[in-house]
Scaffold this motif. Structure first.
Motif, mmCIF file in Angstrom:
data_model
loop_
_atom_site.group_PDB
_atom_site.id
_atom_site.type_symbol
_atom_site.label_atom_id
_atom_site.label_comp_id
_atom_site.label_asym_id
_atom_site.label_seq_id
_atom_site.Cartn_x
_atom_site.Cartn_y
_atom_site.Cartn_z
ATOM 1 N N SER A 130 8.636 4.338 -1.411
ATOM 2 C CA SER A 130 7.654 3.576 -2.191
ATOM 3 C C SER A 130 6.752 2.753 -1.263
ATOM 4 O O SER A 130 5.585 2.535 -1.559
ATOM 5 N N HIS A 131 7.289 2.347 -0.121
ATOM 6 C CA HIS A 131 6.459 1.603 0.839
ATOM 7 C C HIS A 131 5.219 2.409 1.225
ATOM 8 O O HIS A 131 4.100 1.896 1.234
ATOM 9 N N PHE A 132 5.455 3.684 1.559
ATOM 10 C CA PHE A 132 4.358 4.484 2.117
ATOM 11 C C PHE A 132 3.310 4.840 1.068
ATOM 12 O O PHE A 132 2.132 4.927 1.380
ATOM 13 N N THR A 172 4.167 -7.741 -1.909
ATOM 14 C CA THR A 172 3.655 -6.753 -2.857
ATOM 15 C C THR A 172 4.551 -5.513 -2.913
ATOM 16 O O THR A 172 4.897 -5.046 -3.989
ATOM 17 N N HIS A 173 4.924 -4.999 -1.755
ATOM 18 C CA HIS A 173 5.789 -3.814 -1.699
ATOM 19 C C HIS A 173 7.057 -4.039 -2.504
ATOM 20 O O HIS A 173 7.479 -3.203 -3.292
ATOM 21 N N GLN A 174 7.676 -5.184 -2.285
ATOM 22 C CA GLN A 174 8.959 -5.465 -2.933
ATOM 23 C C GLN A 174 8.776 -5.596 -4.434
ATOM 24 O O GLN A 174 9.562 -5.070 -5.222
ATOM 25 N N THR A 227 2.676 2.904 -1.581
ATOM 26 C CA THR A 227 2.005 1.637 -1.910
ATOM 27 C C THR A 227 0.967 1.258 -0.857
ATOM 28 O O THR A 227 -0.093 0.729 -1.185
ATOM 29 N N ASP A 228 1.278 1.536 0.411
ATOM 30 C CA ASP A 228 0.326 1.215 1.486
ATOM 31 C C ASP A 228 -1.067 1.784 1.230
ATOM 32 O O ASP A 228 -2.062 1.101 1.436
ATOM 33 N N VAL A 229 -1.127 3.039 0.810
ATOM 34 C CA VAL A 229 -2.446 3.664 0.667
ATOM 35 C C VAL A 229 -3.122 3.313 -0.664
ATOM 36 O O VAL A 229 -4.229 3.770 -0.941
ATOM 37 N N THR A 244 1.900 5.799 10.446
ATOM 38 C CA THR A 244 2.638 6.118 9.222
ATOM 39 C C THR A 244 2.225 5.278 8.005
ATOM 40 O O THR A 244 2.650 5.560 6.897
ATOM 41 N N HIS A 245 1.418 4.247 8.229
ATOM 42 C CA HIS A 245 1.092 3.341 7.116
ATOM 43 C C HIS A 245 -0.341 3.526 6.627
ATOM 44 O O HIS A 245 -0.940 2.606 6.078
ATOM 45 N N TYR A 246 -0.872 4.698 6.865
ATOM 46 C CA TYR A 246 -2.304 4.894 6.605
ATOM 47 C C TYR A 246 -2.585 6.355 6.312
ATOM 48 O O TYR A 246 -1.846 7.247 6.752
ATOM 49 N N PRO A 248 9.839 -0.656 6.362
ATOM 50 C CA PRO A 248 9.032 0.142 7.304
ATOM 51 C C PRO A 248 8.011 -0.680 8.095
ATOM 52 O O PRO A 248 7.617 -0.278 9.188
ATOM 53 N N ASP A 249 7.621 -1.854 7.581
ATOM 54 C CA ASP A 249 6.698 -2.692 8.348
ATOM 55 C C ASP A 249 7.359 -3.254 9.605
ATOM 56 O O ASP A 249 6.674 -3.764 10.491
ATOM 57 N N TYR A 250 8.671 -3.202 9.667
ATOM 58 C CA TYR A 250 9.379 -3.734 10.840
ATOM 59 C C TYR A 250 9.925 -2.636 11.734
ATOM 60 O O TYR A 250 10.610 -2.900 12.699
HETATM 61 ZN ZN LIG Z 1 3.121 -0.587 5.650
#
Ligand SMILES: [Zn+2]
Length: 379
Positions: free
Chosen positions: A262-264, A162-164, A266-268, A219-221, A191-193
């Motif tokens: 954009s990762h961060f 989804t992120h990509q 999109t996470d929320v 960081t992902h929330y 960032p998930d890794y």
């Molecule tokens: Zn994440």
């Protein structure tokens, strides 16, 4: 698979590829992102379920008490117990007797208005659980997790694809090349890794587990009610790096950092990354099942990806940190609804149209903020 089948499957894929790609390419050539003047939602007829937040954090088992308000919820909970492979028959009977008593002791009421349902307990009651009660409730939770982890494939993180996908589609809409949008896409899941960041000291152990196991990192929330989690400041940091690299002409680095930023944000956009900490710690399999549902309906099934593709609106962003908070606030309104729907419909939640609409509304908002973020970086 026979050779013939393989060839026909290949042809189908080629046909799908050749009919959809030019359509999207033409759309991109013909359209330009336009600023969103107001919040226009895809679905306005969503039924919101709110489970009294005053009780939510007293005990992570509040959901088990809350579902006692309806026969459906009681029977569903019994079903989780009955299908458990690790509970013995006499333990199952014991647990059911315990729950009957618990539901009698804490009568739950639902207050409905036009748009939402509030689940709370009858006034005058407090939830006071003994250590023994907690042990019993822990066993019920174990049965629930056993059910979901055996039935729904666990282990795909929300958004790896989804992120990509969101990053690439949003980037292309601003007319950037496949090469640079590809850089953003390829870094959007990085960032998930990265090394997981725990919460600051002082939080209880269950909260620590929520951060490190369920959402993977501080960081992902972001929970807008508590102002906890650092997704907003991470987004701001990388968006600003990307912006300065872009203006200095270092496009490779600009698009790489844009992918991180954009990762961060999109996470929320995922309601389960914005709250319900204690429940999700206990019922972590529900979190994973929901993420898996989005991934498996991304390209096929409900094809959630099309929500991102079809959106051309963006929110003008002057402060990426605030933008991330705003998106989290939007998706947070739905966290109880997502959790409640899955818990109460163990077999049919994937076909639940209210849940689909919630997910699509959150994705649409995510798409608008993602487009806004790219505009922010490009100046
Ligand atoms: Zn994440």
């Amino acid at each position: 698979m026979t050779a013939k089948k393989i060839i026909s499957l290949f042809l189908v894929l080629v046909m799908v590829g050749s009919t959809t790609t030019p359509v999207i390419a033409t759309k991109i050539a013909e359209n330009k992102p336009i600023p969103a003047k107001e919040k226009s939602e895809l679905h306005k007829d969503i039924e919101i379920i709110k489970i009294d937040p005053n009780l939510e954090n007293l005990t992570p088992y509040w959901i088990i008490i809350a579902v006692g308000s309806e026969e459906k919820g009681r029977l569903t909970t019994f079903k989780y117990i009955d299908t458990s492979k690790s509970l013995k028959d006499y333990e199952k009977e014991e647990l059911k007797r315990f729950l009957q008593e618990l539901w009698k002791k804490y009568p739950v009421k639902t207050i409905r208005d036009k748009k939402s349902t509030l689940v709370t307990i009858e006034s005058g009651n407090e939830i006071l659980l003994t250590e023994e009660d907690k042990i019993m409730l822990e066993r019920v939770a174990m049965a629930v997790n056993e059910y979901f982890s055996s039935k729904y494939e666990i282990g795909i993180l929300w958004n790896v694809d989804t992120h990509q996908s969101v990053a690439f589609i949003s980037c292309k809409k601003w007319g950037e090349s496949d090469y640079y949008c590809g850089i953003t896409r390829d870094h959007a899941d990085d960032p998930d890794y990265w090394t997981q960041i725990p919460p600051p000291p002082g939080y209880p152990e269950w909260y620590w587990n929520f951060i490190m196991q369920v959402v993977h990192s501080w960081t992902h929330y972001y929970n807008p009610d508590w102002a906890t989690g650092s997704a907003p400041s991470e987004c701001k940091y990388y968006a600003n790096v990307a912006k300065s690299k872009y203006s200095s002409g270092d496009k490779y680095s600009a698009f790489q950092n844009l992918g991180y930023a954009s990762h961060f944000i999109t996470d929320v956009g995922n309601p389960l990354h914005t709250g319900l900490e204690s429940w999700q710690t206990v019922f972590s399999s529900i979190h994973y099942s929901y993420e898996n549902y989005i991934s498996s309906n991304w390209e096929s099934g409900y094809r959630f990806k099309s929500v991102i593709e079809n959106n051309w609106y963006y929110y003008p962003i002057s402060n990426p940190e605030q933008a991330t908070k705003d998106l989290a606030t939007y998706s947070h309104q739905y966290d109880d609804t997502v959790f409640w729907t899955i818990y109460n419909n163990p077999n049919t939640w994937q076909n639940d149209q209210n849940l689909r609409k919630v997910t699509e509304n959150c994705l649409l908002e995510t798409a608008k903020y993602s487009l806004g973020l790219i505009k922010y970086v490009r100046g």
